[in-house]
Write an enzyme that holds these catalytic residues in place. Sequence first.
Site, PDB file in Angstrom:
ATOM      1  N   ARG A 192       0.803  -1.219   0.000  1.00 30.72           N
ATOM      2  CA  ARG A 192       0.000   0.000   0.000  1.00 30.72           C
ATOM      3  C   ARG A 192       0.845   1.282   0.000  1.00 30.72           C
ATOM      4  NH1 ARG A 192      -3.550  -2.297   4.926  1.00 30.72           N
ATOM      5  NH2 ARG A 192      -1.608  -3.471   5.176  1.00 30.72           N
ATOM      6  N   THR A 232       0.869 -12.475   9.649  1.00 28.82           N
ATOM      7  CA  THR A 232       1.584 -12.078  10.874  1.00 28.82           C
ATOM      8  C   THR A 232       1.796 -13.256  11.832  1.00 28.82           C
ATOM      9  OG1 THR A 232      -0.571 -11.304  11.684  1.00 28.82           O
ATOM     10  CG2 THR A 232       0.929  -9.635  10.835  1.00 28.82           C
ATOM     11  N   TYR A 242      33.684  32.106  -3.546  1.00 26.87           N
ATOM     12  CA  TYR A 242      33.690  30.646  -3.632  1.00 26.87           C
ATOM     13  C   TYR A 242      35.030  30.145  -3.111  1.00 26.87           C
ATOM     14  CZ  TYR A 242      34.202  25.909  -5.147  1.00 26.87           C
ATOM     15  OH  TYR A 242      34.445  24.563  -5.137  1.00 26.87           O
TER      16      TYR A 242
HETATM   17  C1  UD1 Z   1      -2.268  -5.768  11.514  1.00 27.42           C
HETATM   18  C2  UD1 Z   1      -3.229  -6.627  12.330  1.00 27.42           C
HETATM   19  C3  UD1 Z   1      -4.434  -5.780  12.713  1.00 27.42           C
HETATM   20  C4  UD1 Z   1      -4.011  -4.555  13.456  1.00 27.42           C
HETATM   21  C5  UD1 Z   1      -2.943  -3.771  12.688  1.00 27.42           C
HETATM   22  C6  UD1 Z   1      -2.340  -2.679  13.558  1.00 27.42           C
HETATM   23  C7  UD1 Z   1      -2.975  -8.923  11.530  1.00 27.42           C
HETATM   24  C8  UD1 Z   1      -3.559  -9.977  10.696  1.00 27.42           C
HETATM   25  N1  UD1 Z   1      -3.632  -7.757  11.548  1.00 27.42           N
HETATM   26  O1  UD1 Z   1      -2.928  -5.413  10.317  1.00 27.42           O
HETATM   27  O2  UD1 Z   1      -5.317  -6.539  13.531  1.00 27.42           O
HETATM   28  O3  UD1 Z   1      -5.120  -3.709  13.724  1.00 27.42           O
HETATM   29  O4  UD1 Z   1      -1.870  -4.619  12.274  1.00 27.42           O
HETATM   30  O5  UD1 Z   1      -1.488  -1.843  12.842  1.00 27.42           O
HETATM   31  O6  UD1 Z   1      -1.983  -9.119  12.202  1.00 27.42           O
HETATM   32  N2  UD1 Z   1       4.367  -8.820   8.376  1.00 27.42           N
HETATM   33  C9  UD1 Z   1       5.339  -9.796   8.288  1.00 27.42           C
HETATM   34  N3  UD1 Z   1       5.052 -10.950   7.627  1.00 27.42           N
HETATM   35  C10 UD1 Z   1       3.848 -11.200   7.077  1.00 27.42           C
HETATM   36  C11 UD1 Z   1       2.845 -10.189   7.169  1.00 27.42           C
HETATM   37  C12 UD1 Z   1       3.142  -9.013   7.831  1.00 27.42           C
HETATM   38  O7  UD1 Z   1       6.443  -9.621   8.804  1.00 27.42           O
HETATM   39  O8  UD1 Z   1       3.663 -12.281   6.500  1.00 27.42           O
HETATM   40  C13 UD1 Z   1       4.685  -7.574   9.106  1.00 27.42           C
HETATM   41  C14 UD1 Z   1       4.603  -6.335   8.218  1.00 27.42           C
HETATM   42  O9  UD1 Z   1       5.868  -6.036   7.667  1.00 27.42           O
HETATM   43  C15 UD1 Z   1       4.144  -5.274   9.209  1.00 27.42           C
HETATM   44  C16 UD1 Z   1       3.404  -6.041  10.288  1.00 27.42           C
HETATM   45  O10 UD1 Z   1       3.740  -7.400  10.130  1.00 27.42           O
HETATM   46  O11 UD1 Z   1       5.242  -4.618   9.816  1.00 27.42           O
HETATM   47  C17 UD1 Z   1       1.886  -5.873  10.174  1.00 27.42           C
HETATM   48  O12 UD1 Z   1       1.457  -6.305   8.895  1.00 27.42           O
HETATM   49  P1  UD1 Z   1       0.403  -5.487   8.038  1.00 27.42           P
HETATM   50  O13 UD1 Z   1       0.216  -6.163   6.757  1.00 27.42           O
HETATM   51  O14 UD1 Z   1       0.757  -4.052   8.023  1.00 27.42           O
HETATM   52  O15 UD1 Z   1      -0.909  -5.721   8.933  1.00 27.42           O
HETATM   53  P2  UD1 Z   1      -2.185  -4.790   9.035  1.00 27.42           P
HETATM   54  O16 UD1 Z   1      -3.052  -5.013   7.869  1.00 27.42           O
HETATM   55  O17 UD1 Z   1      -1.800  -3.395   9.335  1.00 27.42           O
HETATM   56 CA    CA Z   2       0.099  -2.325   9.343  1.00 33.46          CA
END
Ligand code: UD1
Ligand code: CA
Length: 456
Positions: free
Chosen positions: A16, A79, A366
């Site tokens: 995003r 996550t 300069y």
């Molecule tokens: C996540 C939470 C959501 C919460 C929000 C808060 C989940 C499923 N959702 O959503 O409930 O409200 O954060 O900001 O956890 N990442 C990895 N590996 C992966 C996927 C993500 O390391 O496979 C890391 C990303 O780099 C990021 C973090 O985890 O730093 C969160 O991932 P992101 O995709 O931003 O989750 P959100 O949709 O924001």
């Molecule tokens: Ca996030």
Amino acid sequence: MNNRFVVILAAGQGTRMKSRLYKVLHSVCGKPMVQHVVDQVSQIGVEETVVVVGHGAELVKEQLGDGITYVLQEEQLGTGHAVMQAEALLKDKEGVTIVLCGDTPLITKETMESLILFHEEQNAKATILTAKTEDPTGYGRIVRDSQGAVQRIVEHKDATSDERMITEINTGTYCFDNAALFAALKHVGNNNVQGEYYLPDVIEILQGQDELIAAYQTASFEETLGVNDRVALASAEAIMKNRINEAHMRNGVTIIDPQNTYIGAEVIIGMDTIIKPGTILTGKTVIGHECEIGPNTEIINSYVGNQTTIKQSVVTDSEIGNDVNVGPFAHIRPNSQISDEVKIGNFVEVKKSSFGKGSKASHLSYIGDAEVGNDVNLGCGSITVNYDGKNKFLTKIEDGAFVGCNSNLIAPVTIGKNSYIAAGSTITNDVPENALAIARERQTIKNEYITKLKEK
Ligand code: UD1
Ligand code: CA
């Protein structure tokens, strides 16, 4: 006190953000988001910090450096899957694991401490850091039962329209009992809209096992802002900027217009320094006490001593001493050393040069690749001619020399101690100590020339 372990999730691409740079490496006030998180964590005292890397793994490691354990999440399956990568490292260790997202740069050590304390007081197996917000769009929602006990977390994309009305959100920061976390993760599936293994599902799993789930609601939603796109990045920047400016003001720095003052996260400023509007201080800049900086001044990665004034100027990768006057409209380029009591006046450009104590280049000059001694006076329009189109050459101007206005010093050349250069000279040969050098055409006068011309 429990042993504390930390897992920071930083493997995502950050689709995003629409960027070639991996999300957690985007900067807020000049510092990558994930570095903000790591810096706060390092202040709470933990046994081990594990960072889950994936996209841009090498760059993230390079940014964060040693003192951290890295685990690779090869495919970004969610996550929950990300935390699983730390299983081998942590599952047999006794204590609590704090999970944080690398994209929540505003989280503070105080809030982490409060979360852990609350978790321990409640004797919970999992404690979620939650917050309330009027616009919870995109966040996971905290689903509670009629008694207020936390049941589960539902992701925005999976939520029903009723669930989307919930304004209490999952901040993405949690404190878990170690063993409970890794045991529950095994049961997390990917049957959801995104087809991902969600960490938040651990809550429902533990709840189903009648384990105690707690929620610690922070009063500051701001602090838990998750940065998923550039709009949120700008919000984070604004909040961090205010936080940084306020800290400096509390430390005795006057900031005339905080809204229009941009200070990087790593900048240090001494007491009674006044920062005027439109000033941008970045990198590892250090500014002493009782200085006046600005208006409209940019100082990048530079050291500035005490009681120095810098107006409407740009300074990059340089060192400036005490009681120095710079500007208005001066440009001090990289690798310059400006000693105490020097004056670099308007429209003066200095590059890779040193100025000894008390020397002056007050107007329109300069000075590049030069070593300027002490008490040297460089007249208006003095130019070091340092470049022949191919190579750069050094100009040495020794102590006490006086360079007349509009002189060209063709490098390599040395202007000896206490020597004088007549105004308008083009100096191609070294000038000995105490000598006067005149290197220009002599003036000729043709009396009544114009009168005669007009008579014709
Ligand atoms: C996540 C939470 C959501 C919460 C929000 C808060 C989940 C499923 N959702 O959503 O409930 O409200 O954060 O900001 O956890 N990442 C990895 N590996 C992966 C996927 C993500 O390391 O496979 C890391 C990303 O780099 C990021 C973090 O985890 O730093 C969160 O991932 P992101 O995709 O931003 O989750 P959100 O949709 O924001
Ligand atoms: Ca996030």
